[in-house]
Design a protein around this motif. Sequence first.
Motif, PDB file in Angstrom:
ATOM      1  N   GLY A 220       7.189  16.012 -13.849  1.00 51.80           N
ATOM      2  CA  GLY A 220       5.734  16.018 -13.673  1.00 51.80           C
ATOM      3  C   GLY A 220       5.290  16.652 -12.371  1.00 51.80           C
ATOM      4  O   GLY A 220       4.092  16.728 -12.093  1.00 51.80           O
ATOM      5  N   GLY A 221       6.240  17.063 -11.549  1.00 50.80           N
ATOM      6  CA  GLY A 221       5.909  17.723 -10.290  1.00 50.80           C
ATOM      7  C   GLY A 221       5.668  16.775  -9.130  1.00 50.80           C
ATOM      8  O   GLY A 221       5.223  17.194  -8.069  1.00 50.80           O
ATOM      9  N   VAL A 222       5.985  15.491  -9.312  1.00 55.20           N
ATOM     10  CA  VAL A 222       5.799  14.510  -8.231  1.00 55.20           C
ATOM     11  C   VAL A 222       7.108  14.399  -7.470  1.00 55.20           C
ATOM     12  O   VAL A 222       8.074  13.818  -7.959  1.00 55.20           O
ATOM     13  N   THR A 223       7.121  14.971  -6.278  1.00 58.12           N
ATOM     14  CA  THR A 223       8.338  14.942  -5.470  1.00 58.12           C
ATOM     15  C   THR A 223       8.142  14.163  -4.174  1.00 58.12           C
ATOM     16  O   THR A 223       9.111  13.778  -3.535  1.00 58.12           O
ATOM     17  N   ASP A 224       6.896  13.912  -3.810  1.00 52.82           N
ATOM     18  CA  ASP A 224       6.596  13.188  -2.579  1.00 52.82           C
ATOM     19  C   ASP A 224       6.309  11.724  -2.889  1.00 52.82           C
ATOM     20  O   ASP A 224       5.915  11.382  -4.000  1.00 52.82           O
ATOM     21  N   PRO A 225       6.492  10.855  -1.896  1.00 49.98           N
ATOM     22  CA  PRO A 225       6.147   9.459  -2.103  1.00 49.98           C
ATOM     23  C   PRO A 225       4.636   9.341  -2.337  1.00 49.98           C
ATOM     24  O   PRO A 225       3.852  10.158  -1.855  1.00 49.98           O
ATOM     25  N   LEU A 226       4.247   8.320  -3.096  1.00 53.39           N
ATOM     26  CA  LEU A 226       2.829   8.093  -3.379  1.00 53.39           C
ATOM     27  C   LEU A 226       2.394   6.740  -2.843  1.00 53.39           C
ATOM     28  O   LEU A 226       3.188   5.794  -2.768  1.00 53.39           O
ATOM     29  N   THR A 227       1.120   6.643  -2.515  1.00 47.32           N
ATOM     30  CA  THR A 227       0.550   5.363  -2.093  1.00 47.32           C
ATOM     31  C   THR A 227       0.134   4.581  -3.333  1.00 47.32           C
ATOM     32  O   THR A 227       0.044   5.137  -4.439  1.00 47.32           O
ATOM     33  N   THR A 228      -0.152   3.312  -3.153  1.00 48.67           N
ATOM     34  CA  THR A 228      -0.624   2.482  -4.257  1.00 48.67           C
ATOM     35  C   THR A 228      -1.913   3.055  -4.832  1.00 48.67           C
ATOM     36  O   THR A 228      -2.096   3.081  -6.050  1.00 48.67           O
ATOM     37  N   GLU A 229      -2.777   3.534  -3.977  1.00 50.40           N
ATOM     38  CA  GLU A 229      -4.039   4.129  -4.418  1.00 50.40           C
ATOM     39  C   GLU A 229      -3.783   5.350  -5.322  1.00 50.40           C
ATOM     40  O   GLU A 229      -4.429   5.502  -6.367  1.00 50.40           O
ATOM     41  N   GLU A 230      -2.851   6.194  -4.937  1.00 55.78           N
ATOM     42  CA  GLU A 230      -2.523   7.375  -5.744  1.00 55.78           C
ATOM     43  C   GLU A 230      -1.890   6.980  -7.080  1.00 55.78           C
ATOM     44  O   GLU A 230      -2.178   7.583  -8.124  1.00 55.78           O
TER      45      GLU A 230
ATOM     46  N   ASN B 145       0.777  -1.236   0.000  1.00 56.77           N
ATOM     47  CA  ASN B 145       0.000   0.000   0.000  1.00 56.77           C
ATOM     48  C   ASN B 145       0.810   1.288   0.000  1.00 56.77           C
ATOM     49  O   ASN B 145       0.252   2.354  -0.243  1.00 56.77           O
ATOM     50  N   GLY B 146       2.091   1.213   0.319  1.00 56.96           N
ATOM     51  CA  GLY B 146       2.896   2.423   0.353  1.00 56.96           C
ATOM     52  C   GLY B 146       2.789   3.144   1.672  1.00 56.96           C
ATOM     53  O   GLY B 146       2.258   2.599   2.632  1.00 56.96           O
ATOM     54  N   PRO B 147       3.304   4.327   1.736  1.00 57.04           N
ATOM     55  CA  PRO B 147       3.829   5.142   0.647  1.00 57.04           C
ATOM     56  C   PRO B 147       5.098   4.531   0.051  1.00 57.04           C
ATOM     57  O   PRO B 147       5.882   3.912   0.749  1.00 57.04           O
ATOM     58  N   HIS B 148       5.236   4.721  -1.263  1.00 59.77           N
ATOM     59  CA  HIS B 148       6.348   4.138  -2.008  1.00 59.77           C
ATOM     60  C   HIS B 148       7.396   5.198  -2.326  1.00 59.77           C
ATOM     61  O   HIS B 148       7.054   6.338  -2.630  1.00 59.77           O
ATOM     62  N   PRO B 149       8.680   4.814  -2.311  1.00 61.70           N
ATOM     63  CA  PRO B 149       9.744   5.758  -2.692  1.00 61.70           C
ATOM     64  C   PRO B 149       9.696   6.023  -4.198  1.00 61.70           C
ATOM     65  O   PRO B 149       9.089   5.268  -4.964  1.00 61.70           O
ATOM     66  N   ARG B 150      10.348   7.091  -4.607  1.00 65.14           N
ATOM     67  CA  ARG B 150      10.306   7.506  -6.021  1.00 65.14           C
ATOM     68  C   ARG B 150      10.708   6.415  -7.013  1.00 65.14           C
ATOM     69  O   ARG B 150      10.049   6.288  -8.049  1.00 65.14           O
ATOM     70  N   PRO B 151      11.750   5.617  -6.768  1.00 64.02           N
ATOM     71  CA  PRO B 151      12.073   4.582  -7.756  1.00 64.02           C
ATOM     72  C   PRO B 151      10.930   3.589  -7.969  1.00 64.02           C
ATOM     73  O   PRO B 151      10.689   3.138  -9.088  1.00 64.02           O
ATOM     74  N   VAL B 152      10.223   3.268  -6.908  1.00 64.00           N
ATOM     75  CA  VAL B 152       9.094   2.335  -7.020  1.00 64.00           C
ATOM     76  C   VAL B 152       7.939   3.003  -7.764  1.00 64.00           C
ATOM     77  O   VAL B 152       7.328   2.406  -8.649  1.00 64.00           O
ATOM     78  N   VAL B 153       7.658   4.260  -7.429  1.00 66.69           N
ATOM     79  CA  VAL B 153       6.581   5.000  -8.105  1.00 66.69           C
ATOM     80  C   VAL B 153       6.889   5.105  -9.594  1.00 66.69           C
ATOM     81  O   VAL B 153       6.034   4.813 -10.437  1.00 66.69           O
ATOM     82  N   ALA B 154       8.119   5.482  -9.928  1.00 66.18           N
ATOM     83  CA  ALA B 154       8.508   5.616 -11.331  1.00 66.18           C
ATOM     84  C   ALA B 154       8.362   4.278 -12.061  1.00 66.18           C
ATOM     85  O   ALA B 154       7.832   4.236 -13.177  1.00 66.18           O
TER      86      ALA B 154
END
Length: 138
Positions: free
Chosen positions: A79-89, A57-66
Motif C-alpha cells: 500500500g506504500g506505507v513505509t513510515d511509522p504512523l500516528t494513531t491519528e493517521e 499516540n505513536g508514532p507506531h512501528p509497522r507491526p502495530v500499524v498493520a
Amino acid sequence: MSSSNASQTMKPNTAAKRLGVYLPATPEEFQNSTVTRAQLEELETNPPQWLSELRRNGPHPRPVVAGRLNISIAGLARGGVTDPLTTEEINALRDEPPAWLERERQIQAQVRAEDERVAERDLKAAKKAARLEQGRSK
C-alpha cells in the motif's frame, strides 16, 4: 560463567520491539542504553509517561500499524506505507479506507480463513490417527 545474579540484557531495539514502540520516538536515554529483563518487566507493568504516550499516540512501528488496520506488514508495503504512523493517521485510514486498504483486508481475511481450514484439517487428521493408534493397542 552464568551466575544467578547476572542479568540478561537486550539492545534498545529489541526492548522497543517487545514494548511495541518505535525506537526513534523513545527518549535518548532509552535509545542509548541496554535494558535488563527486570527493567523491561518494570516498563511493562508500570509504564512511564513517555511509554504510555507513545503507545497511545505513536508514532507506531509497522507491526502495530498493520495490526490496527487488520492487514499484514507486507500489505502495508504494498500500500506504500513505509513510515511509522500516528494513531491519528491510523484512525484517518480506518475512517476513510483507501482502495489498497480494502484489498489488503480482504487478502488478510482469506489468509486467516485458510489458516483456520488447515488447522481444522490437521486437528481431524490428528484425532483420526489417535483413534487408529488406540484401536491397535487394544
